[in-house]
Scaffold this motif. Structure first.
Motif, short mmCIF file in Angstrom:
data_model
loop_
_atom_site.label_atom_id
_atom_site.label_comp_id
_atom_site.label_asym_id
_atom_site.label_seq_id
_atom_site.Cartn_x
_atom_site.Cartn_y
_atom_site.Cartn_z
N ALA A 243 0.67 -1.14 0.01
CA ALA A 243 -0.03 -0.07 0.13
C ALA A 243 0.92 1.13 -0.06
CB ALA A 243 -0.90 -0.04 1.27
N GLY A 244 0.27 2.33 -0.39
CA GLY A 244 1.03 3.84 -0.10
C GLY A 244 0.65 3.95 1.04
N THR A 245 1.71 5.24 1.40
CA THR A 245 1.55 5.48 2.90
C THR A 245 1.14 6.95 2.95
OG1 THR A 245 4.07 6.04 2.56
CG2 THR A 245 3.37 3.99 3.49
N LYS A 246 0.43 7.62 2.15
CA LYS A 246 0.22 8.80 2.21
C LYS A 246 -0.97 9.00 3.30
CE LYS A 246 0.30 10.03 -2.64
NZ LYS A 246 0.52 8.54 -3.31
N VAL A 247 -0.82 10.01 3.95
CA VAL A 247 -1.83 10.36 5.29
C VAL A 247 -1.94 11.82 5.17
CG1 VAL A 247 -2.31 10.37 7.74
CG2 VAL A 247 -0.94 8.55 6.72
N MET A 248 -3.13 12.12 4.68
CA MET A 248 -3.89 13.46 4.69
C MET A 248 -4.86 13.78 5.56
SD MET A 248 -6.05 15.76 3.50
CE MET A 248 -7.18 14.98 2.30
N GLY A 249 -4.62 15.08 6.30
CA GLY A 249 -5.68 15.28 7.20
C GLY A 249 -6.24 16.69 6.89
N TYR A 250 -7.45 17.05 7.19
CA TYR A 250 -8.06 18.24 6.86
C TYR A 250 -8.11 19.15 8.02
CZ TYR A 250 -10.35 17.22 2.46
OH TYR A 250 -10.52 17.04 1.00
N PHE A 251 -7.45 20.39 7.87
CA PHE A 251 -7.51 21.57 9.05
C PHE A 251 -8.92 22.36 8.44
CE2 PHE A 251 -6.64 25.41 10.65
CZ PHE A 251 -6.24 25.23 12.13
N THR A 252 -10.09 22.67 9.15
CA THR A 252 -10.80 23.46 8.93
C THR A 252 -10.49 25.06 9.38
OG1 THR A 252 -12.19 23.06 10.71
CG2 THR A 252 -12.45 21.75 8.92
N ASP A 253 -10.74 26.07 8.53
CA ASP A 253 -10.83 27.56 9.10
C ASP A 253 -11.30 27.89 10.25
OD1 ASP A 253 -12.96 27.45 7.64
OD2 ASP A 253 -12.11 29.01 6.09
N THR A 276 1.50 13.35 5.99
CA THR A 276 2.46 13.69 4.83
C THR A 276 1.65 15.00 4.09
OG1 THR A 276 0.75 12.30 3.39
CG2 THR A 276 2.75 11.12 4.18
N THR A 277 0.30 15.27 4.21
CA THR A 277 -0.26 16.54 3.72
C THR A 277 -1.37 17.00 4.50
OG1 THR A 277 -0.04 15.12 1.66
CG2 THR A 277 -1.56 17.17 1.52
N ILE A 278 -1.31 18.26 4.55
CA ILE A 278 -2.55 18.98 5.07
C ILE A 278 -3.47 19.61 4.08
CG2 ILE A 278 -3.14 20.77 6.67
CD1 ILE A 278 -0.82 20.41 8.22
N ASN A 279 -4.64 19.34 4.22
CA ASN A 279 -5.58 20.09 3.34
C ASN A 279 -6.33 21.15 4.18
OD1 ASN A 279 -5.35 18.72 0.93
ND2 ASN A 279 -7.45 18.25 0.64
N TYR A 280 -6.08 22.46 3.55
CA TYR A 280 -6.79 23.61 4.43
C TYR A 280 -8.09 23.94 3.83
CZ TYR A 280 -7.05 27.98 6.78
OH TYR A 280 -7.56 29.15 7.39
N ALA A 281 -9.06 23.73 4.51
CA ALA A 281 -10.53 23.87 4.13
C ALA A 281 -11.10 24.98 4.94
CB ALA A 281 -11.36 22.68 4.48
N PHE A 282 -12.04 25.81 3.80
CA PHE A 282 -12.25 25.78 2.71
C PHE A 282 -11.79 27.00 1.93
CE2 PHE A 282 -14.70 21.90 3.60
CZ PHE A 282 -14.25 21.13 2.60
N VAL A 340 1.23 21.30 2.21
CA VAL A 340 -0.05 21.94 2.46
C VAL A 340 -0.73 22.47 1.20
CG1 VAL A 340 -1.20 23.96 3.71
CG2 VAL A 340 0.96 22.91 4.47
N VAL A 341 -2.08 21.78 1.32
CA VAL A 341 -2.82 21.92 -0.09
C VAL A 341 -3.96 22.68 0.31
CG1 VAL A 341 -4.30 20.74 -1.69
CG2 VAL A 341 -1.79 19.90 -1.08
N PHE A 593 -8.33 11.81 6.46
CA PHE A 593 -9.17 11.89 7.37
C PHE A 593 -10.01 13.29 7.52
CE2 PHE A 593 -5.25 12.70 9.63
CZ PHE A 593 -5.40 13.72 10.12
N TRP A 594 -11.31 13.36 7.98
CA TRP A 594 -12.03 14.69 8.36
C TRP A 594 -12.53 14.49 9.53
CZ3 TRP A 594 -13.27 18.91 5.51
CH2 TRP A 594 -14.19 19.71 6.13
#
Length: 614
Positions: A243-253, A276-282, A340-341, A593-594
């Motif tokens: 499997a891949g090992t990406k772990v992305m989590g959402y951070f909400t404003d 590995t990644t943070i999604n800045y929402a929204f 950071v995305v 994860f959300w």
């Protein structure tokens, strides 16, 4: 990614205008003595749809162990969901069999199931266990069905991990119809399904197991066992394919307000070291362009030394960057591996994509310029498109066409280039003719680094009366309200479209969904409405639920518990471990994860994701 609690707004308001006490009964008399009979009624009717209920009554002198009810609907009328039953249909012919917990009906007793439908018609040709619902006919072969199905054949293993084995087999036949299959691990029943495949979970690494399958019909007749297949689970460090090992989590404003969750918490909870990644929402989507969502939270709020990541306070100098953007810059200095995305759209702002799709190049250019604004230049490593949903309905409906999603992402990739991350959050609706079929997700996949597949919020208290069901089932199970609403079917459909497994991230919710007014512990119970939540009815963070309503059982790889009259389902570190085992077995790119504020102060859930993926 939906804002929790706002995932769906169902068109149930029309039901409120239905006449109180409306009951339209199917053309079948009441139960006949000495027979198993059924009566079906419309409990609500609002013209374009209805709610119905069927009651199976055992008028015989002996208990029955299972039941199956069938009927036909006219053209233009369809069943859209059902509860306390397993449902299937072929054209306009519908079949409803008992769930695992309500098949036994004692002599003189009855049981019921319910359903929602669209259209103005009503059922005809009702049969129960092969006989007319009014008791006037007999099932094939006389008064009772005594003929067992044929044994399943061709049982084989289709995949394995250190803790799971996936199996498939060739369907059995029966004089009336096969109701389901029981999978045995040695002599112990491991799981029951209605289809011809299953995944057995909870196994021990590097251990040999023998599996067989038996078929059963609605009358309780059981077939002989299939051929046996022996499978040895992988070593705990194994898994095929890797499997891949990406772990992305959402951070909400908005998390900085009531939730009091700030970028610093990503560090102090231990979450940052596992990401590995943070999604800045929204970010907003308006006037066909990308726009700032909350300027105060994003780049204006002042952080004192004690609130900041690096222990220094923000500056009040004119033009100085503050807010979450500045704190994310400091976090990236401390954890240079984190990307950071910036995520745009979400449940609330997806309506703006309809206009954006009219000129994808202009939209992409606006996003590129916003992400590279001199005030925060260098912060963002890419963009996430969270369109709920292209050419389908979410909070609003889009009719921009099947190719709109592909065209939009093609323009975004062209503007951002190959060095920037481009991702998209996508539907998990694997039903035939559902949201996944409405847009060209397969064609758009070539332009993204990965898809965040929203494998949660399948069920929830937007269906206020239930049935209770886990909101993030890993697999289907007997009694699931909508058969295809589960992770396994979702991933299988996406892979079947030709999307590489490595481009799919498995979604985990750091929250639970719940109902109140529930008396039945097992899934499938009725309710009176959504359970109370801290911020919104029907939803609660894991950090609260682990003490408020500890999970006592697991169904389809998701935990649940009944606390008083409140029924909650959610993922725990243990069930997340099982789901990561599935992700590894499927060769997925990792998980996301959300969202971050739902976890505990020491990051129990993100730790389970990281540990599960390795």
């Amino acid at each position: 990614m939906a804002i929790p609690g706002s995932r769906r707004i169902l068109a149930v308001l029309s039901a409120l205008t239905a006449a109180a006490g409306l009951t339209l009964t199917a053309a079948h008399p009441s139960a006949a003595a000495g027979a198993v009979t059924a009566t079906c009624t419309k409990t609500s009717d609002w013209g374009t749809g209805f709610e119905g209920s069927c009651t199976i009554s055992n008028g015989t002198s002996a208990s029955i162990s299972s039941w199956k009810l069938e009927f036909d609907l006219p053209s233009g009328t369809a069943i859209t969901s059902a509860w306390n039953t397993t449902q299937s249909h072929s054209g306009n012919h519908y079949t409803f069999a008992n769930a695992s917990w309500n098949g036994t009906v004692a002599a003189g007793a009855s049981t019921s199931f319910g359903f929602d439908g669209s259209g103005s018609g009503w059922l005809s040709g009702c049969t129960v266990n092969g006989a007319a619902c009014d008791g006037s006919g007999t099932p094939p072969g006389g008064g009772n069905d005594t003929q067992a199905p044929t044994a399943p054949s061709g049982l084989k293993s289709t995949g394995k991990t250190d803790t799971t084995v996936s199996l498939s087999w060739t369907a059995s036949t029966d004089n009336v119809g096969v109701a389901g299959y029981d999978v045995y691990k040695g002599t112990t029943k491991a799981t029951s399904v209605t289809g011809t495949s299953a995944t057995v979970t909870g196994l021990t690494p590097k251990t040999a197991y023998s599996f067989t399958v038996k078929a059963r019909d609605a009358a309780g007749n059981v077939s002989a066992a299939s051929n046996a297949v022996s499978v040895t689970t992988d070593d705990s460090g194994g898994g095929n394919p890797p499997a891949g090992t990406k772990v992305m989590g959402y951070f909400t404003d908005w998390g900085i307000y009531q939730r009091n969750y700030h970028v610093r918490n990503i560090d102090t909870s231990g979450t940052a070291s596992k990401l590995t990644t943070i999604n800045y929402a929204f970010g907003n989507v308006t006037n066909g362009q990308c726009a700032v969502g909350d300027s105060y939270a994003d780049y204006d709020r002042f952080y004192s030394a004690g609130e900041s990541v690096d222990g220094t306070s923000d500056s009040w100098d004119n033009g100085a960057l503050r807010g979450s953007f500045h704190q994310l810059q400091e976090l990236k200095k401390k954890y240079p591996n984190i990307k950071v995305v910036w995520s745009f759209g979400g449940w609330t702002w997806s309506g703006g994509f309809t206009q954006a799709a009219q000129n994808p190049a202009a939209f992409a250019d606006s996003c590129y310029k916003l992400l590279n604004d001199p005030r925060w230049a260098g912060l963002f490593d890419g963009i996430d498109i969270d369109w709920e949903y292209p050419n389908a309905c979410g909070l609003s409906c889009d009719t921009s066409g099947f190719a709109s999603f592909k065209n939009l992402l093609a323009a975004v990739r062209a503007r951002f280039g190959s060095s920037q991350i481009v991702t998209a959050a996508i539907t998990a609706d694997a039903t035939s003719g559902g949201k996944m079929d409405a847009a060209d997700y397969a064609g758009a996949a070539q332009y993204v680094d990965w898809y965040n597949v929203m494998t949660y919020d399948y069920f929830g208290a937007w269906d206020a009366k239930g049935p209770t069901a886990p909101h993030s089932p890993l697999t289907s199970y007997d009694g699931i309200p909508i058969k295809e609403f589960n992770t396994t079917d979702t991933i299988a459909k996406l892979k079947g479209l030709g999307i590489p497994a490595g481009k799919l991230l498995l979604g985990i919710g750091f929250y639970g969904r719940g109902w109140t007014g529930v008396t039945q512990k097992a899934p499938g119970g009725t309710a009176t409405g959504p359970a109370a939540g801290t911020y919104e009815q029907g939803i609660e963070d894991y950090r609260v639920l682990k003490s408020k309503c500890p999970a006592t059982s697991v169904v389809a790889g998701t935990a649940y518990g009944l606390c008083g009259t409140d029924w909650w389902s959610y993922d725990t570190p243990s069930t997340i471990g099982g789901k990561m085992g599935y992700a590894k077995a499927q060769g997925l790119g990792g998980a996301f994860f959300w969202e971050m504020s739902g976890d505990t102060d020491n990051g129990e859930l993100v730790t389970a994701i990281r540990s599960g993926l390795g």
